[in-house]
Structure formats: structure tokens, C-alpha cells
Write a protein that holds these residues in place. Structure first.
Motif, PDB file in Angstrom:
ATOM      1  N   LYS A   5       0.845  -1.193   0.000  1.00  0.00           N
ATOM      2  CA  LYS A   5       0.000   0.000   0.000  1.00  0.00           C
ATOM      3  C   LYS A   5       0.881   1.244   0.000  1.00  0.00           C
ATOM      4  CE  LYS A   5      -4.012  -2.005   2.400  1.00  0.00           C
ATOM      5  NZ  LYS A   5      -3.492  -3.358   2.622  1.00  0.00           N
ATOM      6  N   ILE A   6       0.445   2.257  -0.735  1.00  0.00           N
ATOM      7  CA  ILE A   6       1.163   3.524  -0.773  1.00  0.00           C
ATOM      8  C   ILE A   6       0.176   4.657  -0.528  1.00  0.00           C
ATOM      9  CG2 ILE A   6       3.000   2.712  -2.289  1.00  0.00           C
ATOM     10  CD1 ILE A   6       1.559   3.994  -4.637  1.00  0.00           C
ATOM     11  N   SER A   7       0.695   5.806  -0.134  1.00  0.00           N
ATOM     12  CA  SER A   7      -0.163   6.954   0.158  1.00  0.00           C
ATOM     13  C   SER A   7      -0.677   7.577  -1.139  1.00  0.00           C
ATOM     14  CB  SER A   7       0.605   7.998   0.963  1.00  0.00           C
ATOM     15  OG  SER A   7       1.606   8.609   0.151  1.00  0.00           O
ATOM     16  N   ALA A   8      -1.680   8.421  -1.004  1.00  0.00           N
ATOM     17  CA  ALA A   8      -2.259   9.088  -2.173  1.00  0.00           C
ATOM     18  C   ALA A   8      -1.226   9.978  -2.860  1.00  0.00           C
ATOM     19  CB  ALA A   8      -3.476   9.913  -1.752  1.00  0.00           C
ATOM     20  N   ARG A   9      -0.458  10.709  -2.086  1.00  0.00           N
ATOM     21  CA  ARG A   9       0.544  11.604  -2.682  1.00  0.00           C
ATOM     22  C   ARG A   9       1.663  10.823  -3.357  1.00  0.00           C
ATOM     23  NH1 ARG A   9      -0.204  16.830  -1.778  1.00  0.00           N
ATOM     24  NH2 ARG A   9      -1.672  17.452  -0.128  1.00  0.00           N
ATOM     25  N   GLN A  10       2.069   9.705  -2.780  1.00  0.00           N
ATOM     26  CA  GLN A  10       3.073   8.872  -3.428  1.00  0.00           C
ATOM     27  C   GLN A  10       2.567   8.366  -4.769  1.00  0.00           C
ATOM     28  OE1 GLN A  10       3.709   6.036  -0.188  1.00  0.00           O
ATOM     29  NE2 GLN A  10       5.877   6.571  -0.169  1.00  0.00           N
ATOM     30  N   ARG A  11       1.323   7.926  -4.807  1.00  0.00           N
ATOM     31  CA  ARG A  11       0.772   7.402  -6.053  1.00  0.00           C
ATOM     32  C   ARG A  11       0.709   8.480  -7.128  1.00  0.00           C
ATOM     33  NH1 ARG A  11      -1.616   2.844  -7.552  1.00  0.00           N
ATOM     34  NH2 ARG A  11      -1.870   2.019  -5.432  1.00  0.00           N
ATOM     35  N   LEU A  12       0.275   9.674  -6.765  1.00  0.00           N
ATOM     36  CA  LEU A  12       0.223  10.759  -7.736  1.00  0.00           C
ATOM     37  C   LEU A  12       1.620  11.146  -8.219  1.00  0.00           C
ATOM     38  CD1 LEU A  12      -2.509  13.066  -6.149  1.00  0.00           C
ATOM     39  CD2 LEU A  12      -2.744  11.593  -8.154  1.00  0.00           C
ATOM     40  N   LYS A  25      -2.089  11.704  11.145  1.00  0.00           N
ATOM     41  CA  LYS A  25      -1.303  10.555  10.685  1.00  0.00           C
ATOM     42  C   LYS A  25      -0.989  10.629   9.192  1.00  0.00           C
ATOM     43  CE  LYS A  25      -3.456   6.688  10.071  1.00  0.00           C
ATOM     44  NZ  LYS A  25      -4.193   5.426  10.281  1.00  0.00           N
ATOM     45  N   THR A  26      -1.968  11.062   8.379  1.00  0.00           N
ATOM     46  CA  THR A  26      -1.807  11.025   6.923  1.00  0.00           C
ATOM     47  C   THR A  26      -1.471  12.377   6.302  1.00  0.00           C
ATOM     48  OG1 THR A  26      -4.168  11.406   6.547  1.00  0.00           O
ATOM     49  CG2 THR A  26      -3.439   9.114   6.789  1.00  0.00           C
ATOM     50  N   ASP A  64      -9.145  14.226   4.263  1.00  0.00           N
ATOM     51  CA  ASP A  64      -9.998  13.036   4.302  1.00  0.00           C
ATOM     52  C   ASP A  64      -9.358  11.994   3.409  1.00  0.00           C
ATOM     53  OD1 ASP A  64     -12.707  11.357   3.902  1.00  0.00           O
ATOM     54  OD2 ASP A  64     -12.974  12.730   5.579  1.00  0.00           O
ATOM     55  N   THR A  65     -10.109  10.975   3.050  1.00  0.00           N
ATOM     56  CA  THR A  65      -9.518   9.836   2.351  1.00  0.00           C
ATOM     57  C   THR A  65      -9.253  10.068   0.867  1.00  0.00           C
ATOM     58  OG1 THR A  65      -9.797   7.469   1.944  1.00  0.00           O
ATOM     59  CG2 THR A  65     -11.760   8.812   1.806  1.00  0.00           C
ATOM     60  N   VAL A  66      -9.814  11.119   0.272  1.00  0.00           N
ATOM     61  CA  VAL A  66      -9.709  11.337  -1.173  1.00  0.00           C
ATOM     62  C   VAL A  66      -8.829  12.548  -1.482  1.00  0.00           C
ATOM     63  CG1 VAL A  66     -11.000  11.995  -3.247  1.00  0.00           C
ATOM     64  CG2 VAL A  66     -11.877  10.212  -1.744  1.00  0.00           C
ATOM     65  N   LEU A  67      -7.959  12.377  -2.480  1.00  0.00           N
ATOM     66  CA  LEU A  67      -7.129  13.472  -2.968  1.00  0.00           C
ATOM     67  C   LEU A  67      -7.266  13.539  -4.480  1.00  0.00           C
ATOM     68  CD1 LEU A  67      -4.995  15.674  -2.483  1.00  0.00           C
ATOM     69  CD2 LEU A  67      -3.240  13.900  -2.733  1.00  0.00           C
ATOM     70  N   GLY A  68      -7.710  14.688  -4.986  1.00  0.00           N
ATOM     71  CA  GLY A  68      -7.821  14.903  -6.429  1.00  0.00           C
ATOM     72  C   GLY A  68      -6.716  15.826  -6.910  1.00  0.00           C
ATOM     73  N   GLN A 100      -7.883   7.376  -3.613  1.00  0.00           N
ATOM     74  CA  GLN A 100      -8.353   7.094  -2.258  1.00  0.00           C
ATOM     75  C   GLN A 100      -7.192   6.532  -1.443  1.00  0.00           C
ATOM     76  OE1 GLN A 100     -12.210   4.946  -3.610  1.00  0.00           O
ATOM     77  NE2 GLN A 100     -12.651   5.692  -1.550  1.00  0.00           N
ATOM     78  N   ASP A 101      -6.989   7.079  -0.265  1.00  0.00           N
ATOM     79  CA  ASP A 101      -5.896   6.655   0.609  1.00  0.00           C
ATOM     80  C   ASP A 101      -6.454   5.725   1.683  1.00  0.00           C
ATOM     81  OD1 ASP A 101      -3.705   6.418   2.339  1.00  0.00           O
ATOM     82  OD2 ASP A 101      -2.979   8.415   1.802  1.00  0.00           O
ATOM     83  N   PHE A 102      -6.058   4.445   1.631  1.00  0.00           N
ATOM     84  CA  PHE A 102      -6.590   3.472   2.570  1.00  0.00           C
ATOM     85  C   PHE A 102      -6.119   3.746   4.000  1.00  0.00           C
ATOM     86  CE2 PHE A 102      -7.058  -0.699   4.606  1.00  0.00           C
ATOM     87  CZ  PHE A 102      -8.340  -1.023   4.213  1.00  0.00           C
ATOM     88  N   ALA A 103      -5.028   4.481   4.148  1.00  0.00           N
ATOM     89  CA  ALA A 103      -4.511   4.772   5.488  1.00  0.00           C
ATOM     90  C   ALA A 103      -5.437   5.685   6.279  1.00  0.00           C
ATOM     91  CB  ALA A 103      -3.116   5.390   5.390  1.00  0.00           C
ATOM     92  N   PHE A 104      -6.313   6.431   5.605  1.00  0.00           N
ATOM     93  CA  PHE A 104      -7.253   7.325   6.273  1.00  0.00           C
ATOM     94  C   PHE A 104      -8.560   6.577   6.497  1.00  0.00           C
ATOM     95  CE2 PHE A 104     -10.133  10.636   7.251  1.00  0.00           C
ATOM     96  CZ  PHE A 104      -9.410  11.765   7.604  1.00  0.00           C
ATOM     97  N   MET A 105      -8.729   6.042   7.688  1.00  0.00           N
ATOM     98  CA  MET A 105      -9.950   5.324   8.077  1.00  0.00           C
ATOM     99  C   MET A 105     -10.355   4.275   7.050  1.00  0.00           C
ATOM    100  SD  MET A 105     -12.302   8.227   9.960  1.00  0.00           S
ATOM    101  CE  MET A 105     -13.410   6.964  10.620  1.00  0.00           C
ATOM    102  N   GLY A 106      -9.380   3.522   6.576  1.00  0.00           N
ATOM    103  CA  GLY A 106      -9.664   2.441   5.643  1.00  0.00           C
ATOM    104  C   GLY A 106     -10.236   2.888   4.319  1.00  0.00           C
TER     105      GLY A 106
END
Length: 307
Positions: A56-63, A103-104, A108-112, A127-133
Motif C-alpha cells: 500500500k502507498i499513500s495518495a501523494r506517493q501514487r500521484l 497521521k496522513t 480526508d480519504t480522497v485526494l484529487g 483514495q488513501d486506505f490509510a485514512f480510516m480504511g
């Protein structure tokens, strides 16, 4: 330069040097138990080279991995009511939100975000799974709709990376209302003739699977991703039968027609870029530039293979 000269101080016995050492230099593969150097893992987009396990990777890492040169412009998330139901279980919902934001580093869980892949301007949502699943609530729903409206306004394709355990129980019916709202926003994008691609990552389950995550023009899954509505353990207990090998995993779903293709993370960017250029009717030379060169034909009849 190897990892010893890069990360180990000359004074090995120095306690100060040990304090300066970065943590988690080696990361254990969940499948094989192999220890992988963190820098090698990061260079491979957090995919274990030997086993192919996708971490699993963070939303910012994926972008950062996805957009050209790692450059993108984040979209601001619309403001919503923080705790509309005044929900409390073991702790208050507002406290859970505060902890996950700390933590993240996300609201919230979504980053556009907007940016380019292979020179093609697009809008992406992660969607970042680390933020409340990766749970879908009002804030996440509004962020997804805002990204879809931005893509519609800018006339750009949209790529969504789904990762979620489903709807957020702390928001009750208000969370479930995001399913039809996001679906309608996707329909508006499609009516405008703009492509909508979905990348299903591990895990994508619950109401997210029952709405915007499964209505893309093309569905791509990362290897080994768990994809479904209810989890396999719940299904097995309900029907009292043993499930098939690999049930609800990306490869199984592709074999049964629920997923169009399974693509490793390191190949997602060129694959999606080529698909989008075909869908937006980009000039043929731009599409073919990304295709692998065909093997040269034999020059003489004697060299032609026999049927």
C-alpha cells in the motif's frame, strides 16, 4: 555507492551516529518474508521486485509516481459538516478524524489533482486506505464529485484509483447517499464523451465497489488486489462452502470478466496513457509512439517460418 556508504556513519560505535540512522532500512515482504532495502523498494514504486507483491502507498506517493516528473496540482476539497450525526463508539468521531488527519496529512480519504501523463492533460483521484480504511463519507463523496466536475469543466479524462473498505459507518445514511451522487457525476462525464478509467487497488470493497468503482470505461486492477462487495470470509460463512482458489483477487476477476486487465504498478502510467490517447482520438503517431516495436519480418522467402 552502496547502502553502507550512503547510510552508515563512519563511527559505527557512536551512539549519536546510531540515533541519526533512518528507521526501517529493511522491509519484509508479506508473502515470502524476504528483506528488501527500502530505497530499492521505493525506486520500484513499492513493489517487491522478487515476489511482485504490491504494498500500500499513500495518495501523494501514487500521484507522484503517476504524473509526469511527479508534478501535479492538488484540487481543494469542498467543506462539509464534520460530524453531522454526533457519532460516538469507543471514541468520538471528531477525535478519529483528528487522529487520521495528523497521521496522513490529508483532510480526508480522497485526494484529487490535475497534471499530465505522457503529455496528456488529465484529472486523477486517489483514495488513501490509510485514512480510516479509505471509507466513503460526505467529504470523500464531495471530493470525488468536485474532481469529476473539474474534469468536465476542463474537458479532460479522469482516472480514479479506488481503495476502500466501503461506506463510513460514522455517517450512516449520509455516507450511503454518496453512492448515487458520485454515480450521477460519472454519468455526466460520460455524456460529455470524456473517458473515465478506474484502477482497482488492494482492497476495493463495499459500497465503493457497488458504485463509482465499477462503472468505468475500462477497469484495471493491480496484481493481487482484493475486489468485491462483501469479504470472502463473510461469503464463505454465509453460503457454507469453500470458495475457489484466488476468489475475489484481481486475476480471478479478470478471468471471469469483471476486470478488463491486470497491470503491475510500474506499468500503469504507460498503459493508461495509451488507453486514454486512443479514447480521446489522439493523433495515431502519439499512440503508436508508446507501443512496443514489432519484430522485423524476414528479408528473404527462405527465412519465412513454415506454417
Amino acid at each position: 555507492m552502496n547502502w553502507i556508504t550512503n547510510y552508515v556513519r563512519p563511527k559505527i560505535n557512536s551512539m549519536l551516529g546510531r540515533r541519526d540512522m533512518p528507521e526501517n532500512l529493511w522491509i519484509k515482504c508479506p508473502e515470502t518474508g524476504e528483506m528488501v532495502f527500502h530505497k530499492d523498494l521505493e525506486d520500484n514504486q513499492w513493489v517487491i521486485p522478487s515476489s511482485g507483491h504490491h504494498m500500500k502507498i499513500s495518495a501523494r506517493q501514487r500521484l507522484k509516481f503517476f504524473f509526469d516528473d511527479g508534478r501535479f496540482e492538488a484540487l481543494g476539497n469542498p467543506k462539509v459538516a464534520t460530524d453531522p450525526l454526533k457519532f460516538r463508539d469507543e471514541k468520538r468521531y471528531t477525535d478519529r478524524l483528528r487522529e487520521n488527519r495528523a497521521k496522513t496529512g490529508m483532510d480526508d480519504t480522497v485526494l484529487g489533482a490535475t497534471g499530465t501523463i505522457e503529455g496528456l492533460p488529465i484529472v486523477a483521484v486517489v483514495q488513501d486506505f490509510a485514512f480510516m480504511g479509505g471509507s466513503l463519507g460526505m467529504a470523500a463523496g464531495e471530493a470525488i464529485i468536485h474532481a469529476l466536475e473539474t474534469a468536465l469543466e476542463m474537458k479532460r479524462p479522469l482516472v480514479l484509483f479506488a481503495a476502500s473498505g466501503g461506506a463510513r459507518m460514522q455517517e450512516g445514511i449520509l455516507s450511503l447517499m454518496q453512492l448515487p451522487r458520485t454515480t450521477i457525476a460519472v454519468d455526466r462525464l460520460k455524456e460529455a464523451g470524456l473517458p473515465y478509467l478506474v484502477v482497482l487497488t488492494n482492497p476495493t470493497t463495499g459500497g465503493v465497489t457497488a458504485s463509482y468503482a465499477m462503472i468505468g470505461d475500462v477497469h484495471i486492477a493491480e496484481p493481487g488486489a482484493l475486489i468485491g462487495f462483501a469479504g470472502p470470509r463473510v461469503i464463505a460463512q454465509t453460503i457454507r462452502e469453500k470458495l475457489p482458489e484466488g476468489f475475489q483477487r484481481a486475476e480471478y476477476l479478470m478471468e471471469h470478466g469483471m476486470v478488463d486487465m491486470v497491470v503491475p504498478r510500474t506499468e500503469l502510467k504507460p498503459t493508461i496513457a495509451r488507453l486514454l490517447k486512443i479514447l480521446v482520438h489522439a493523433p495515431q503517431e502519439q499512440v503508436m509512439a508508446q507501443a512496443e516495436p514489432a519484430a522485423p519480418l524476414p528479408e528473404t522467402p527462405e527465412e519465412q517460418p513454415r506454417a
